[in-house]
Design a protein around this motif. Structure first.
Motif, PDB file in Angstrom:
ATOM      1  N   UNK A   1       0.861  -1.179   0.000  1.00 45.65           N
ATOM      2  CA  UNK A   1       0.000   0.000   0.000  1.00 45.65           C
ATOM      3  C   UNK A   1       0.899   1.230   0.000  1.00 45.65           C
ATOM      4  N   UNK A   2       0.691   2.094  -0.997  1.00 49.32           N
ATOM      5  CA  UNK A   2       1.508   3.298  -1.125  1.00 49.32           C
ATOM      6  C   UNK A   2       0.635   4.547  -1.001  1.00 49.32           C
ATOM      7  N   UNK A   3       1.313   5.681  -0.813  1.00 48.78           N
ATOM      8  CA  UNK A   3       0.615   6.969  -0.752  1.00 48.78           C
ATOM      9  C   UNK A   3       0.353   7.440  -2.179  1.00 48.78           C
ATOM     10  N   UNK A   4      -0.924   7.544  -2.547  1.00 48.86           N
ATOM     11  CA  UNK A   4      -1.297   7.973  -3.899  1.00 48.86           C
ATOM     12  C   UNK A   4      -1.455   9.482  -3.989  1.00 48.86           C
ATOM     13  N   UNK A   5      -1.853  10.118  -2.900  1.00 45.95           N
ATOM     14  CA  UNK A   5      -2.031  11.575  -2.855  1.00 45.95           C
ATOM     15  C   UNK A   5      -1.977  12.015  -1.408  1.00 45.95           C
ATOM     16  N   UNK A   6      -1.516  13.233  -1.173  1.00 44.39           N
ATOM     17  CA  UNK A   6      -1.489  13.740   0.195  1.00 44.39           C
ATOM     18  C   UNK A   6      -2.912  14.071   0.634  1.00 44.39           C
ATOM     19  N   UNK A   7      -3.354  13.518   1.770  1.00 47.31           N
ATOM     20  CA  UNK A   7      -4.708  13.812   2.234  1.00 47.31           C
ATOM     21  C   UNK A   7      -4.890  15.300   2.540  1.00 47.31           C
ATOM     22  N   UNK A   8      -6.054  15.789   2.213  1.00 49.45           N
ATOM     23  CA  UNK A   8      -6.454  17.148   2.597  1.00 49.45           C
ATOM     24  C   UNK A   8      -7.575  16.989   3.611  1.00 49.45           C
TER      25      UNK A   8
ATOM     26  N   UNK B   1      -6.678   8.211  -1.370  1.00 55.78           N
ATOM     27  CA  UNK B   1      -5.336   8.726  -1.087  1.00 55.78           C
ATOM     28  C   UNK B   1      -4.296   7.613  -1.051  1.00 55.78           C
ATOM     29  N   UNK B   2      -4.752   6.363  -1.205  1.00 57.95           N
ATOM     30  CA  UNK B   2      -3.858   5.210  -1.119  1.00 57.95           C
ATOM     31  C   UNK B   2      -3.973   4.375  -2.396  1.00 57.95           C
ATOM     32  N   UNK B   3      -2.923   3.626  -2.691  1.00 54.91           N
ATOM     33  CA  UNK B   3      -2.922   2.754  -3.858  1.00 54.91           C
ATOM     34  C   UNK B   3      -2.338   1.403  -3.480  1.00 54.91           C
ATOM     35  N   UNK B   4      -2.857   0.349  -4.088  1.00 50.68           N
ATOM     36  CA  UNK B   4      -2.324  -0.999  -3.926  1.00 50.68           C
ATOM     37  C   UNK B   4      -1.583  -1.352  -5.208  1.00 50.68           C
ATOM     38  N   UNK B   5      -0.281  -1.641  -5.081  1.00 53.34           N
ATOM     39  CA  UNK B   5       0.471  -2.020  -6.274  1.00 53.34           C
ATOM     40  C   UNK B   5       1.281  -3.281  -6.011  1.00 53.34           C
ATOM     41  N   UNK B   6       1.985  -3.744  -7.033  1.00 57.24           N
ATOM     42  CA  UNK B   6       2.789  -4.952  -6.930  1.00 57.24           C
ATOM     43  C   UNK B   6       4.172  -4.695  -7.513  1.00 57.24           C
ATOM     44  N   UNK B   7       5.186  -5.196  -6.828  1.00 53.54           N
ATOM     45  CA  UNK B   7       6.565  -5.112  -7.311  1.00 53.54           C
ATOM     46  C   UNK B   7       7.233  -6.454  -7.064  1.00 53.54           C
ATOM     47  N   UNK B   8       8.320  -6.707  -7.785  1.00 57.25           N
ATOM     48  CA  UNK B   8       9.067  -7.939  -7.569  1.00 57.25           C
ATOM     49  C   UNK B   8       9.806  -7.888  -6.237  1.00 57.25           C
TER      50      UNK B   8
ATOM     51  N   UNK C   1      -0.693   9.565  10.121  1.00 60.10           N
ATOM     52  CA  UNK C   1      -1.328  10.711   9.455  1.00 60.10           C
ATOM     53  C   UNK C   1      -0.342  11.863   9.310  1.00 60.10           C
ATOM     54  N   UNK C   2       0.470  12.111  10.349  1.00 59.37           N
ATOM     55  CA  UNK C   2       1.456  13.177  10.268  1.00 59.37           C
ATOM     56  C   UNK C   2       2.514  12.919   9.221  1.00 59.37           C
ATOM     57  N   UNK C   3       2.860  11.656   9.016  1.00 60.16           N
ATOM     58  CA  UNK C   3       3.883  11.333   8.028  1.00 60.16           C
ATOM     59  C   UNK C   3       3.394  11.553   6.596  1.00 60.16           C
ATOM     60  N   UNK C   4       2.082  11.649   6.417  1.00 59.90           N
ATOM     61  CA  UNK C   4       1.520  11.883   5.088  1.00 59.90           C
ATOM     62  C   UNK C   4       1.485  13.362   4.726  1.00 59.90           C
ATOM     63  N   UNK C   5       1.800  14.216   5.686  1.00 58.78           N
ATOM     64  CA  UNK C   5       1.775  15.665   5.480  1.00 58.78           C
ATOM     65  C   UNK C   5       3.166  16.170   5.115  1.00 58.78           C
TER      66      UNK C   5
ATOM     67  N   UNK D   1       9.081  15.503  13.264  1.00 60.68           N
ATOM     68  CA  UNK D   1      10.243  14.815  13.815  1.00 60.68           C
ATOM     69  C   UNK D   1      10.808  13.760  12.871  1.00 60.68           C
ATOM     70  N   UNK D   2      10.084  13.414  11.826  1.00 55.82           N
ATOM     71  CA  UNK D   2      10.532  12.400  10.874  1.00 55.82           C
ATOM     72  C   UNK D   2      10.212  12.884   9.460  1.00 55.82           C
ATOM     73  N   UNK D   3      10.982  12.429   8.466  1.00 59.23           N
ATOM     74  CA  UNK D   3      10.721  12.862   7.090  1.00 59.23           C
ATOM     75  C   UNK D   3       9.319  12.483   6.629  1.00 59.23           C
ATOM     76  N   UNK D   4       8.728  13.344   5.814  1.00 55.41           N
ATOM     77  CA  UNK D   4       7.409  13.065   5.262  1.00 55.41           C
ATOM     78  C   UNK D   4       7.490  11.941   4.239  1.00 55.41           C
ATOM     79  N   UNK D   5       6.418  11.163   4.158  1.00 58.12           N
ATOM     80  CA  UNK D   5       6.295  10.226   3.053  1.00 58.12           C
ATOM     81  C   UNK D   5       6.140  11.006   1.749  1.00 58.12           C
ATOM     82  N   UNK D   6       6.706  10.482   0.692  1.00 52.36           N
ATOM     83  CA  UNK D   6       6.506  11.046  -0.626  1.00 52.36           C
ATOM     84  C   UNK D   6       5.446  10.231  -1.361  1.00 52.36           C
ATOM     85  N   UNK D   7       4.753  10.874  -2.282  1.00 51.53           N
ATOM     86  CA  UNK D   7       3.765  10.150  -3.085  1.00 51.53           C
ATOM     87  C   UNK D   7       4.476   8.988  -3.778  1.00 51.53           C
TER      88      UNK D   7
END
Length: 333
Positions: free
Chosen positions: A7-14, A21-28, A51-55, A60-66
């Motif tokens: 599960x990845x961040x698809x868009x920053x929540x407003x 705001x989330x996406x399900x993808x597949x990787x090797x 929730x704070x990491x999505x902003x 105190x920690x780096x934000x998640x990137x899309x």
């Protein structure tokens, strides 16, 4: 190698997060390099701090990137190891994220004792939320026998442990939670001396007869404003979280600094990561108290990695009773 669903961040929540705001993808899945382990995730956690990491706001920690995998504590078993500290089949816990497989540096994950039953306790009462309650209460709040300890969001993953630790320390524990069922849980399951249902009771009125020595603040906002008016002289305010503000575009101020002067009080924030060198010390005590029945717990389980966003949104809305977890897979025998 298998495919990794994540599960990845698809868009920053407003404001309040949406499932879009989330996406399900597949990787090797790739093999671990020297000093790394590959973990098959069995359980993953859902917590307010995510929730704070999505902003993009400074924190105190780096934000998640899309496109990033959603950060989370997870428990899983090692399926491949290139580090002598772990063998195939070992259980491990760490910041492995919302995904089915995670490669991690061996030094960033911790072994889960086989005797821990159930092993999901490594994600709450004997894991990061238990550790947060332990260090926040004992090292920051410094309770003394006979003190009154008030905990907001008291039926949440951290709050339910903080109140029980207060009782172990010989204190009077008063919990604030939302709804009559959670208020009953505070008394009947977690052993609080008094419970306030903020959705149906006036918090300020319910606290009228209290003098608060330690306030374990998980929520901020209006609830905290009501507690601040009932502080005792020399009170300690532990700032653990501000969940009422996480979805606000412009957070509200909930404290007047003059109260620190009036009550000769102390307010202090903390991060559990600052106590990493003492995790083993605290985890042993927490595990002992769980085994002896002095700490009780409840889990709120959602099945399926694909449902993690829904579980997360529900947790922010207060729909869970107990620690919110997502079951990702069964452990292979």
């Amino acid at each position: 190698m298998p495919v990794n669903r994540r599960i990845t961040l698809a868009a920053r929540p407003v404001g309040h997060p949406q499932e879009s705001d989330f996406a399900l993808d597949e990787v090797d899945v790739s093999s671990p390099e020297a000093g790394e382990v590959l973990v098959r995730v069995l359980w993953t956690s859902v917590d307010p701090y995510q929730r704070g990491r999505m902003s993009e706001a400074k924190s105190y920690a780096p934000s998640l990137q899309v496109g990033d995998v959603i950060t989370a504590q997870s428990v899983g078993h090692v399926v491949e190891s290139n580090d002598r500290r772990f063998s195939v089949g070992d259980l491990a816990v760490g910041q492995l994220g919302w995904q089915e497989y995670a490669t991690a540096r061996a030094g960033t994950v911790r072994p889960v004792p086989e005797e821990l039953d159930p092993q999901t306790l490594a994600l709450h009462a004997v894991g990061m939320t238990g550790l947060t309650a332990y260090f926040g209460l004992f090292d920051v709040g410094k309770p003394r026998a006979g003190d009154t300890v008030v905990v907001s969001c008291a039926a949440g993953a951290v709050g339910q442990i903080a109140g029980q630790l207060a009782k172990i320390a010989g204190c009077r524990a008063v919990g604030i939670a939302g709804g009559p069922e959670k208020a009953r849980d505070l008394i009947e399951l977690y052993g609080y001396d008094a419970a306030i249902d903020y959705k149906n009771d006036g918090v300020a009125e319910a606290l009228r007869g209290e003098r608060v020595d330690v306030y374990f603040d998980n929520v901020g906002g209006e609830i905290s404003q009501a507690v601040h008016r009932r502080l005792n002289l020399g009170a300690r305010i532990v700032i653990c979280g501000q969940v009422s503000q996480y979805n606000a575009e412009r957070p509200e101020l909930s404290f007047h600094p003059g109260l620190l002067i009036m009550f000769r009080a102390r307010m202090e924030g903390f991060l559990v990561f600052d106590y990493a060198h003492r995790y083993d010390e605290a985890a042993r005590k927490l595990a002992h108290w769980v085994a002896s029945g002095k700490i009780r717990w409840r889990e709120h389980v959602t099945d399926g990695l694909e449902n993690a966003p829904r579980a997360f949104i529900g947790m922010l809305n207060g729909e869970n009773r107990g620690k919110a977890l997502v079951k990702v897979a069964e452990r292979a025998e």
